[in-house]
Design an enzyme around this catalytic site. Structure first.
Site, PDB file in Angstrom:
ATOM      1  N   HIS A 115      38.929   6.715  -3.986  1.00  0.00           N
ATOM      2  CA  HIS A 115      39.410   6.423  -5.336  1.00  0.00           C
ATOM      3  C   HIS A 115      40.605   7.349  -5.599  1.00  0.00           C
ATOM      4  O   HIS A 115      40.666   8.444  -5.036  1.00  0.00           O
ATOM      5  CB  HIS A 115      38.262   6.721  -6.304  1.00  0.00           C
ATOM      6  N   GLN A 145      29.832   7.179  -7.443  1.00  0.00           N
ATOM      7  CA  GLN A 145      29.144   5.884  -7.318  1.00  0.00           C
ATOM      8  C   GLN A 145      27.783   6.020  -6.647  1.00  0.00           C
ATOM      9  O   GLN A 145      27.064   5.027  -6.529  1.00  0.00           O
ATOM     10  CB  GLN A 145      30.006   4.888  -6.535  1.00  0.00           C
ATOM     11  N   LYS A 204      28.673   6.802 -15.805  1.00  0.00           N
ATOM     12  CA  LYS A 204      28.327   5.753 -14.830  1.00  0.00           C
ATOM     13  C   LYS A 204      26.835   5.740 -14.551  1.00  0.00           C
ATOM     14  O   LYS A 204      26.362   4.969 -13.724  1.00  0.00           O
ATOM     15  CB  LYS A 204      29.086   5.999 -13.524  1.00  0.00           C
ATOM     16  N   CYS A 264      41.572   1.290  -8.861  1.00  0.00           N
ATOM     17  CA  CYS A 264      42.022   2.672  -8.635  1.00  0.00           C
ATOM     18  C   CYS A 264      41.827   3.074  -7.175  1.00  0.00           C
ATOM     19  O   CYS A 264      41.421   4.202  -6.872  1.00  0.00           O
ATOM     20  CB  CYS A 264      41.306   3.664  -9.559  1.00  0.00           C
TER      21      CYS A 264
HETATM   22  N1  C6P Z   1      35.761   4.415 -10.911  1.00  0.00           N
HETATM   23  C1  C6P Z   1      35.774   2.017 -11.258  1.00  0.00           C
HETATM   24  O1  C6P Z   1      35.823   1.025 -11.974  1.00  0.00           O
HETATM   25  P1  C6P Z   1      35.839   9.279 -13.847  1.00  0.00           P
HETATM   26  O2  C6P Z   1      36.882   8.374 -14.409  1.00  0.00           O
HETATM   27  O3  C6P Z   1      36.352  10.681 -13.688  1.00  0.00           O
HETATM   28  O4  C6P Z   1      34.517   9.202 -14.535  1.00  0.00           O
HETATM   29  O5  C6P Z   1      35.533   8.719 -12.362  1.00  0.00           O
HETATM   30  C2  C6P Z   1      36.565   8.564 -11.439  1.00  0.00           C
HETATM   31  C3  C6P Z   1      36.039   7.995 -10.176  1.00  0.00           C
HETATM   32  C4  C6P Z   1      35.991   8.797  -9.057  1.00  0.00           C
HETATM   33  N2  C6P Z   1      35.480   8.368  -7.904  1.00  0.00           N
HETATM   34  C5  C6P Z   1      34.984   7.129  -7.779  1.00  0.00           C
HETATM   35  C6  C6P Z   1      34.374   6.709  -6.485  1.00  0.00           C
HETATM   36  C7  C6P Z   1      34.998   6.250  -8.873  1.00  0.00           C
HETATM   37  O6  C6P Z   1      34.509   5.022  -8.732  1.00  0.00           O
HETATM   38  C8  C6P Z   1      35.568   6.685 -10.092  1.00  0.00           C
HETATM   39  C9  C6P Z   1      35.677   5.761 -11.256  1.00  0.00           C
HETATM   40  C10 C6P Z   1      35.781   3.374 -11.909  1.00  0.00           C
HETATM   41  O7  C6P Z   1      35.682   1.937 -10.037  1.00  0.00           O
HETATM   42  C11 C6P Z   1      36.906   3.504 -12.889  1.00  0.00           C
HETATM   43  S1  C6P Z   1      38.483   3.476 -12.097  1.00  0.00           S
END
Ligand code: C6P
Length: 386
Positions: A102, A182, A205, A343
């Site tokens: 990501h 995740q 999440k 992303c």
């Molecule tokens: N992925 C998705 O729809 P934050 O925004 O800091 O809570 O998480 C960022 C992030 C980091 N690593 C992984 C593997 C992620 O999946 C995510 C967030 C969301 O896939 C929003 S882009």
């Protein structure tokens, strides 16, 4: 009430218990923590610190001092990049990440490389959404100082062999950061067994509020790291010339933290722990198995990184329908999925597509919702392709 929410990899809905906990804090004991010498401030401090203990047990960390509260995965990773990376990396060193990351686990390392002169290397992915670890000696060398890896892909759902990666990294004396955004919501995590050095995840999440997450770090690393943000509460003494730092983990929690959200995260952890993470994984596996079969009935639908043994995330495209168009039409049927690059633009480049659709499931989803998704996609394709 009719909404079918299948964008759980992005964020999850909140159980009543979490909403009630936030409300209870604001209605009954709203106050700052670690400062007030009065009853409600002590109550708030106790609730905040009890979430630290719950978080440590949730990911099987032996010492609650290894849990730093942050705004989420992104901030946790940036904290490591600044506070550990700033002190330990120099020109000639290498940071090893993967093509599956990501952006939150790419950009902080690109920025750190610019600042330190270190180089960024990537473990490649195969077309079927796995890490290609067939030639580890090419990537894990005596120059490797830090390895950063996503545990479960937010695009494919692939669960990576993190234990093997930790061994390869530790064999060349490198530290390992696991992006657990995740994995933590969906599977039991044991950072002690994994032996990773850092583990980052987000509360929103996993049924918790937005604005809160955590960084796990081995306490000896936190001890030697410089502070990330400066300000109140992260200090022991301050003079006009210089200052000394608070004990870990508070050395990394400058200013008034997201108190309500941390306490809300505690309620989310209680909720998941009561259910049992094995049960959460089992529910999701059943949904994923069912969705794979149903979606395969749609002609022209291609699933990326399709496999049985992965998390409940399915990325796909159908015929020539643009993913944004499909997601938009599904929305008119009351079905929320994500469309775009998720992303993770390097993955899209590797797959040779600008974007995909993504349905991601959580414990409250049902097979009926998957039936509705399947019907919805079929209808949408009919509209676009006649
Ligand atoms: N992925 C998705 O729809 P934050 O925004 O800091 O809570 O998480 C960022 C992030 C980091 N690593 C992984 C593997 C992620 O999946 C995510 C967030 C969301 O896939 C929003 S882009």
């Amino acid at each position: 009430p009719e909404l079918i929410f299948l964008d759980n990899a992005s964020t999850t809905q909140k159980p009543q218990a979490v909403i009630d906990t936030l409300r209870d804090y604001y209605e009954n004991y709203n106050s700052n923590i670690h400062r007030g010498i009065y009853r409600i401030a002590e109550e708030a401090t106790a609730a905040y610190e009890s979430t630290r203990n719950k978080t440590a047990s949730f990911i099987h960390a032996e010492d609650s001092r290894s849990i730093v509260f942050t705004r989420g995965t992104t901030e946790s990773i940036n904290l490591v990049a600044y506070s550990w990376g700033g002190k330990n990396l120099k020109a000639g060193d290498e940071i090893l990440i993967t093509e599956m990351e990501h952006h939150s686990n790419i950009i902080p390392w690109q920025l750190l490389c610019e600042r330190s002169g270190a180089a960024l290397k990537y473990i490649p992915i195969t077309k079927d959404g796995k890490l290609d670890l067939s030639e580890p000696d090419k990537y894990f060398t005596d120059k490797t100082k830090l390895v950063c890896v996503i545990h479960q892909s937010n695009v494919f759902g692939t669960v990576n062999p993190v234990e093997e990666i930790v061994c390869l990294a530790h064999n060349c004396d490198a530290k390992v950061l696991v992006d657990g955004a995740q994995i933590a919501p969906h599977h039991a995590v044991d950072v002690t067994r994994l032996d990773c050095d850092f583990f980052a995840f987000s509360g929103h999440k996993m049924l918790g509020p937005t604005g809160v997450g955590a960084l796990y770090a081995k306490p000896e690393l936190l001890e030697e790291m410089d502070p990330f943000l400066g300000g109140g509460e992260m200090i022991r003494t301050v003079s006009m010339e210089s200052s000394t730092w608070n004990d870990i983990p508070w050395k990394f929690e400058a200013g008034t933290p997201n108190i309500a959200q941390v306490i809300g995260l505690g309620a989310a952890i209680d909720y998941l722990s009561e259910l049992g993470m094995e049960n959460v994984s089992a529910i999701e596996k059943e949904l994923h198995d069912y969705a794979r079969v149903k979606l395969a009935e749609i002609s022209g639908l291609k699933i990326y990184g399709d496999r049985e043994d992965k998390g409940a995330v399915i990325s796909f495209n159908v015929g020539n329908v643009h993913s944004h168009d499909l997601a938009h039409i599904l929305d008119t049927f009351g079905i929320a999925i994500r469309a775009g690059h998720h992303c993770a633009q390097p993955i899209m480049q590797k797959l040779g597509v600008p974007a995909t659709n993504r349905a991601s499931f959580y414990l409250y989803n049902t097979k009926e919702e998957i039936d509705r998704l399947t019907e919805g996609i079929m209808k949408a394709v009919e509209m676009f392709e006649g």
